[in-house]
Each structure stands twice: as structure tokens, then as C-alpha cells.
Design a protein around this motif. Structure first.
Motif, short mmCIF file in Angstrom:
data_model
loop_
_atom_site.label_atom_id
_atom_site.label_comp_id
_atom_site.label_asym_id
_atom_site.label_seq_id
_atom_site.Cartn_x
_atom_site.Cartn_y
_atom_site.Cartn_z
N ASN A 80 0.95 -1.16 0.01
CA ASN A 80 -0.08 0.00 0.09
C ASN A 80 0.88 1.22 -0.08
OD1 ASN A 80 -2.78 -1.41 0.47
ND2 ASN A 80 -1.56 -2.13 2.37
N LYS A 83 -9.71 1.17 4.03
CA LYS A 83 -10.16 -0.06 4.45
C LYS A 83 -9.28 -0.92 3.64
CE LYS A 83 -14.84 0.39 4.84
NZ LYS A 83 -16.04 0.12 4.81
N ARG A 84 -9.38 -2.42 4.54
CA ARG A 84 -8.76 -3.38 3.67
C ARG A 84 -9.60 -3.91 2.64
NH1 ARG A 84 -4.22 -5.53 5.37
NH2 ARG A 84 -4.50 -4.79 7.46
N LYS A 85 -9.01 -4.32 1.52
CA LYS A 85 -9.77 -4.87 0.56
C LYS A 85 -10.25 -6.48 1.07
CE LYS A 85 -8.26 -2.65 -3.74
NZ LYS A 85 -7.60 -2.83 -4.97
N ASN A 127 -4.37 -8.22 1.14
CA ASN A 127 -3.72 -7.28 2.04
C ASN A 127 -3.84 -5.66 1.71
OD1 ASN A 127 -2.99 -9.27 4.22
ND2 ASN A 127 -1.37 -9.56 3.16
N SER A 128 -4.22 -5.44 0.45
CA SER A 128 -4.02 -4.20 -0.24
C SER A 128 -5.27 -3.43 0.22
CB SER A 128 -4.15 -4.17 -1.67
OG SER A 128 -5.46 -4.76 -2.16
N LYS A 129 -5.19 -2.10 0.38
CA LYS A 129 -6.29 -1.18 0.93
C LYS A 129 -6.85 -0.45 -0.18
CE LYS A 129 -3.61 -1.81 5.36
NZ LYS A 129 -2.90 -1.01 6.20
#
Length: 689
Positions: A235, A267-269, A273-275
Motif C-alpha cells: 500500500n 479499509k482493507r480489501k 492485504n491491499s487497502k
């Protein structure tokens, strides 16, 4: 136009200018190195030569130059506060020391030698660099210790190399596999040049190109891992993008609450782990909130992030941690407790003051501890890392030798004295130049801009620090060290607690004392004396119990001996076998007492014509004990050899002296078989003799 490669100088430094003015072919022939080189020539018996000299030896010349250059660097680095370690500049120093030792060995120098050269370096340069004299004793101790450590490394590596050489010779091979040479280099730090030299002495060789291939592959993997580690936070680009759009102002030094504005929510997808940026966060959801102005301290410099709440007219968000993912951006990480919050909301941001105060007490205490360590052990003590939390802190530092319990007690005392004196703690911003001028300590690995923040306690401690601190030392209340340990070569760690947590820690210890006092029915001030008395009584009781156990076992064995048929000398020795594990009651006879019982039985039988084999299971593992009288040893019996053979029956090994030996292993089921083997082997040997 900017140059593609910046800051490339001509290489015409002061020493090379000196060589030109002196009309010498090398800087190593100038007065700057002359006495150092002379000392190396003296202890090695080799001479520094130049091209064109009739006795010019390029390899010897190279070795002398490396030892001279590295020796000088070593003592300058230590005088500058660098200590040998496994990371950072400390690792560079360690490698320089080891490289100097290796090239000294190639010159034929025996034993530890660097300090002989170091004394010349210190004497030669200390008139211009007085810190060399100030750190002289420390330097000599450190270098001697490092040489000794490297000698052990070389010893271990040599042992493994000799095993490899024996294997190669037995199989008729001439080349050491490159992977074995690389394993020596990677595991033991064993120089490949030394490997090649020892192989050559034994008529063997090494494929250097193969070794270099392994080295390149290892370096490539290390670089890949470093690059992977840098990419772990997927991120980072998102954070950078937000930081350019949202300017966050930190006001936490002055206050613990503020009226703020939500400029972003992450917010986390759901698929990883990406946001992603979102507009709202609702009750029960985890998120990161970004404010335009915040009193929350983001985790930095070893200090953990603040906790607290962010409240809007529609919801409450509990901040569980605060981070600084990129410079200039502070994220408030946590969970929406009730209602909802959305981007654009006006909010009240409130730090948990009790939590902040506990952390601040611990952070100021790290500065007091750093000052106290330097006061007791000298200015060469350097901070190697820290963690500052709510319930306590840890402080890592570089030091040559571990502090004694008396020195730790002294540390505690002088820190608590400073707490009681309620000294003022000042935090102010200034230029880096002025901070250096007033002696503010900075961490070597930190990057500082033109302006820095100085934390000053009284008139004795000054450090560059961006953390939160108490206003006066008296706010800390109490300081207590809970542990002190080693975390690496010349690296130690102190863990400590302050304030209410120090009180709770001491109260817990006091409760243990009270419980012990009540259990032992003695006064607290007599506990040590009572425990010592109990220890002596237990020792005496154990000795009496061992005596009774031996007596019972010996009597059982002698009953067996008396009931057995007497064997005359012409028919063979008297073989006494006994398996303690088959007793119908447990005696807990250990190997030492088994040996004593054997000695007693031999004495009873006149120390003549007697062989003893005892078996037992100790902690589930089989053990054999063999004893023979001296007349049987003279007739060719060797307990050590028989023990080695019997140990194989137990999936183990054995050994010892001709008159006494032990064997053991992992196969408890074969104990009886091994004892029978011993008896038959004894009879066979005596019969053959």
C-alpha cells in the motif's frame, strides 16, 4: 545538467599528495604509515617492497598494505564509538578486523597481533586525534576479544575442512566441491583463500570459479530478499499519493485532544492485504482514519503509537494504534465502536492520556538510562535500539563486557535519584549544527534534516528525539530494571518498568517473599539463612539416602553372587551382572552410585578376578557400566573397547578406560541383549588370552 553519477572525486586525497611531495611510490612509504609498516615487518619477518626492487614480492606487499590500512581504520572506528557487531557500521568494523587477521596469517604471523600494531597507531596519531588515547583501553580490549573470537571461528572451520580433506583422500578425489567451500565461508566465515592454501598443502585443489558462482547466487538471493522486504507493504504507493493530497499537522506535543477534520478513510480489501480509499466506516468495521490535524503520536523512534478515540456527531471510532507509513502522514488504526464516520466529518480527537503518560514516563527513562550507562561505563556506550511501550521498555546498547549486579544496582540508584530530584525536561527545536555543538547525542542510523528536536534533562542529558516525554523527572515516580541479558556479541538489553507498573512489579516480588516466609515459617529477613540451612539439610539427607540405596543394592547383588557357582581362575573370571531396572522397587541409582557400588563389590571380593556389568534405565534411556579388576586388565580386558561395541547394540555408543567404562543409547529394549553380549565378549577375550 546533472551528472549521472554524482560526488565522484579525483582520488587525490591528502595522503596521495603527501606521497607526491615525499617523492615516494606509495602512501605506505610516507611518515603516515612508516612506523606502522615497520611494526608489521618486525612481527612478520617480511618486507614491504616496490615494483622494480630486486626482491619485489607482490603478494607480500599486498598483505602488508592491507594489514597496515585496516589496522589504522580499526582503532579510528572504535575511537569514534563504533563497536563490533553483526549489523550496520559495527559489521563493517568486524569484517575489517577479520580481514586484517587473515592477511596477517598469510604473512605468517602467529597468535594475536593487531594490538601490537594498534599501539603504534594510537601513539602515532593521538597528538592530532586525542580520542584515540581516550579510547585506548577500550580499543585494545575489543580488538583482543575479536581476534580471539575469530581464532575460534578459524579453528571450527579448519576442523570441518580437515574432515572434508580426509573424505576426499579416502575416495581418491582431488577437488573440494565448490558448495563445501562456500558452506565453510558462509557458515564459519572461513576465508576461501585459506581453504585454497590448506587444500594445496594436502595436494588438493578448489574450483574457484565454481565457488564464485555459489557466492554470486547467494548475493543475488540476498538482494532479492531485500527487494522483497521493501515491497512487503503493497500500500506504500497509496500512502504516498494520499500524503501529497492531505497535509497532516501533528499537535500532540502541546495537547492531547483537538478539533479535527477527516480527510481520508482506508479499509482493507476483502480479497487481500491491499487497502482502498472509502467514504465511511461503520460500527464493527476496521479502518485507518486520516485527520488534517491530530494530537495522536504515530509510532516512531521505538515509541509505540497513541491510543484513544475519534468522535463525530454520528459515531465513535476507537484508535488502537497510530502509524506513520510515509513521512508526513499519520494513520489512526482501529475499529468503529458505534454509529458511523465519514470523510469530511468534523471530529474530536482525544488521546488516552493515561496511556500516553505511561509511555512518556518510559521514554524519558530510556534517556536517563542512556545517560546513566555512559556515566558508569564511559562515552563508548552507544544505543543500539529501543522499544517504548505502556507497561515498560527495553533498551539495547553496545558494551564490551556485561555489567555486574552491583553495577546494575548502581544504575537503578542514580536513575531513581534523578527522578527524586525532579529535574526539568525541556524539548526544543534547533539546528543540527547547534545540537551537535551542545553535545546532543544522535543515533547513527537516523537521518536528520536541518532542524532537529532536542530533549534535554537537567544539565546532564541531551539527545535528539521526536518522542513524547514527561515535563519533569519526578513524574516517572519509580524506575526498576526487570532483566538484563545478552542479545548478541557485545550487545546487551535492559528491560525496565516505571511508575505504577514498577510499583506492581515490586508488589508482586514482595508477595512472593511473604508467601515464602509463611511457607517456611520464618521472618523475611531470615529467608536466605533459612534456605541455606534447608539446602544443607537436603544435601545431607540425599547423601544418607544414596548410602542406603547403595547398601540395599549392594546386598541384593552380593546375595546373587553368593548363590552363584564359584568360577575358578582356570575357568574364567567372576562376571557379576545386575540390571537395576528390574528391581521390584525403585532405587533411583544414577551412574555415579552404580560406579560406587561396583567399587564396593570389588573390594569385598578382594579386587581380584572380577568383572562387573551393570545395566539401568535412566529417564527411559539404557545405560551400561563396566568395571574390571586390574588383574583382568593385565590379561587383556579393556572395558572401553567392550563398551563401544555394546553401545552399538543400544543404537548409541560408549567408551572409557580399560578398568572402567560406560555405554548408552536410545534402544531400551536391547538392554538385556547388550548385557548378555558384554558377558559373552568378556569370556571370549579371556579364553583367547
Amino acid at each position: 545538467s546533472e551528472l549521472p553519477a554524482k560526488n565522484i572525486d579525483t582520488g587525490m586525497g591528502l595522503e596521495r599528495i603527501a606521497a607526491v611531495l615525499e617523492e615516494t611510490p606509495s602512501v605506505f612509504k610516507t611518515p603516515l604509515f612508516r612506523e606502522i609498516v615497520q611494526k608489521i615487518e618486525e612481527i612478520s619477518g617480511k618486507k614491504l617492497t616496490s615494483r622494480g626492487d630486486p626482491d619485489f614480492d607482490p603478494e607480500i606487499t599486498r598483505c602488508i598494505k592491507i594489514v597496515a590500512d585496516h589496522s589504522r581504520a580499526i582503532y579510528f572506528l572504535i575511537s569514534d564509538g563504533v563497536l563490533p557487531s553483526n549489523e550496520g557500521r559495527g559489521y563493517i568494523l568486524r569484517r575489517i578486523i577479520r580481514r586484517a587477521v587473515r592477511f596477517g596469517m598469510l604473512l605468517g604471523i602467529k597468535g594475536r597481533f593487531l594490538n601490537e600494531i594498534g599501539k603504534i597507531v594510537i601513539d602515532k596519531y593521538s597528538s592530532v586525534y586525542p580520542e584515540l588515547i581516550e579510547k585506548k583501553n577500550t580499543s585494545l580490549r575489543l580488538v583482543d576479544d575479536e581476534e580471539m573470537r575469530f581464532s575460534k571461528t578459524l579453528k571450527e572451520g579448519t576442523r570441518v575442512l580437515i574432515q572434508n580433506i580426509a573424505r576426499l583422500k579416502s575416495s581418491g578425489q582431488k577437488d573440494l566441491p565448490p558448495e563445501d567451500a562456500f558452506r565453510l565461508y558462509d557458515t564459519f566465515g572461513f576465508p576461501v583463500e585459506l581453504t585454497t592454501e590448506i587444500l594445496k598443502e594436502n595436494g588438493l585443489s578448489l574450483d574457484i570459479s565454481g565457488f564464485q558462482k555459489f557466492l554470486r547466487e547467494h548475493s543475488h538471493k540476498s538482494r532479492e530478499k531485500t527487494l522483497f522486504d521493501k515491497k512487503l507493504d503493497t500500500n506504500i504507493e497509496l500512502y504516498k499519493k494520499i500524503s501529497k493530497m492531505a497535509e497532516v499537522e501533528f499537535v500532540g506535543y502541546e495537547k492531547c485532544e483537538s478539533s479535527s477534520h477527516i480527510v481520508g478513510i482506508l479499509k482493507r480489501k476483502t480479497n487481500g492485504n491491499s487497502k482502498e480509499v472509502t467514504e465511511t466506516v461503520s460500527a464493527g468495521e476496521e479502518a485507518e482514519i486520516i485527520l488534517d490535524l491530530t494530537p495522536f503520536y504515530g509510532e516512531k523512534g521505538g515509541q509505540i503509537g497513541d491510543r484513544g478515540f475519534i468522535k463525530s456527531s454520528t459515531g465513535i471510532f476507537r484508535v488502537e494504534d497510530c502509524k506513520i507509513p510515509v513521512e508526513g502522514l499519520i494513520t489512526h488504526n482501529g475499529r468503529c465502536k458505534e454509529g458511523y464516520l465519514k470523510t469530511g466529518d468534523d471530529v474530536e480527537a482525544k488521546v488516552d492520556v493515561a496511556f500516553r503518560n505511561s509511555v512518556s514516563k518510559n521514554h524519558t527513562s530510556t534517556h536517563l538510562l542512556h545517560w546513566a550507562l555512559r556515566s558508569i561505563f564511559g562515552k563508548e556506550i552507544t544505543q543500539a535500539g529501543s522499544f517504548v511501550g505502556e507497561r515498560g521498555f527495553r533498551f539495547d546498547y553496545a558494551i564490551y563486557s556485561p555489567p555486574s549486579s552491583e553495577e546494575l544496582a548502581m544504575l537503578e540508584r542514580i536513575i531513581n535519584e534523578k527522578i527524586q530530584s525532579n529535574d526539568i525536561v525541556r524539548c526544543f527545536e534547533t539546528t543540527k549544527e547547534y545540537a551537535d555543538e551542545i553535545g546532543a547525542i544522535s543515533l547513527f542510523d537516523e537521518k536528520y534534516g536541518k532542524f532537529v528536536r532536542v530533549v534535554e534533562i537537567g544539565n546532564y542529558s541531551r539527545e535528539l528525539c521526536g518522542g513524547t516525554h514527561v515535563k519533569r523527572t519526578g513524574e516517572i515516580g519509580l524506575f526498576k530494571i526487570t532483566s538484563e541479558s545478552s542479545i548478541g556479541a557485545n550487545l546487551r538489553r535492559i528491560e525496565a518498568v516505571t511508575g505504577i507498573h514498577a510499583y506492581e512489579y515490586l508488589s508482586g516480588k514482595e508477595k512472593i517473599l511473604r508467601d515464602l516466609s509463611r511457607t517456611l515459617e520464618t521472618e523475611e529477613d531470615r529467608l536466605l539463612e533459612s534456605i541455606a540451612e534447608m539446602r544443607d539439610e537436603l544435601r545431607e539427607a540425599k547423601e544418607e539416602l544414596d548410602l542406603l540405596r547403595r547398601r540395599v543394592a549392594r546386598d541384593r547383588i552380593m546375595q546373587k553372587v553368593k548363590s552363584a557357582e564359584y568360577i575358578s581362575e582356570d575357568k574364567g573370571p567372576r562376571v557379576i551382572e545386575f540390571d537395576f531396572s528390574k528391581l521390584d522397587y525403585k532405587l533411583d541409582i544414577d551412574p555415579k552410585n552404580m560406579g560406587v557400588i561396583g567399587d564396593e563389590i570389588k573390594n569385598i571380593l578382594g579386587n581380584h578376578n572380577t568383572f562387573i556389568v551393570f545395566g539401568n534405565l535412566i529417564d527411559g534411556k539404557p545405560i551400561l557400566l563396566l568395571q574390571a579388576t586390574s588383574d583382568l586388565v593385565n590379561r587383556g580386558l579393556d572395558c572401553g573397547k567392550i563398551a563401544r561395541e555394546a553401545g552399538a547394540k543400544l543404537n548409541g555408543g560408549g567408551g572409557g578406560k580399560p578398568e572402567y567404562a560406560q555405554a548408552g543409547g536410545s534402544n531400551a529394549q536391547n538392554l538385556e541383549i547388550a548385557m548378555k553380549f558384554v558377558k559373552e565378549r568378556v569370556m571370549e577375550i579371556i579364553k583367547d588370552k
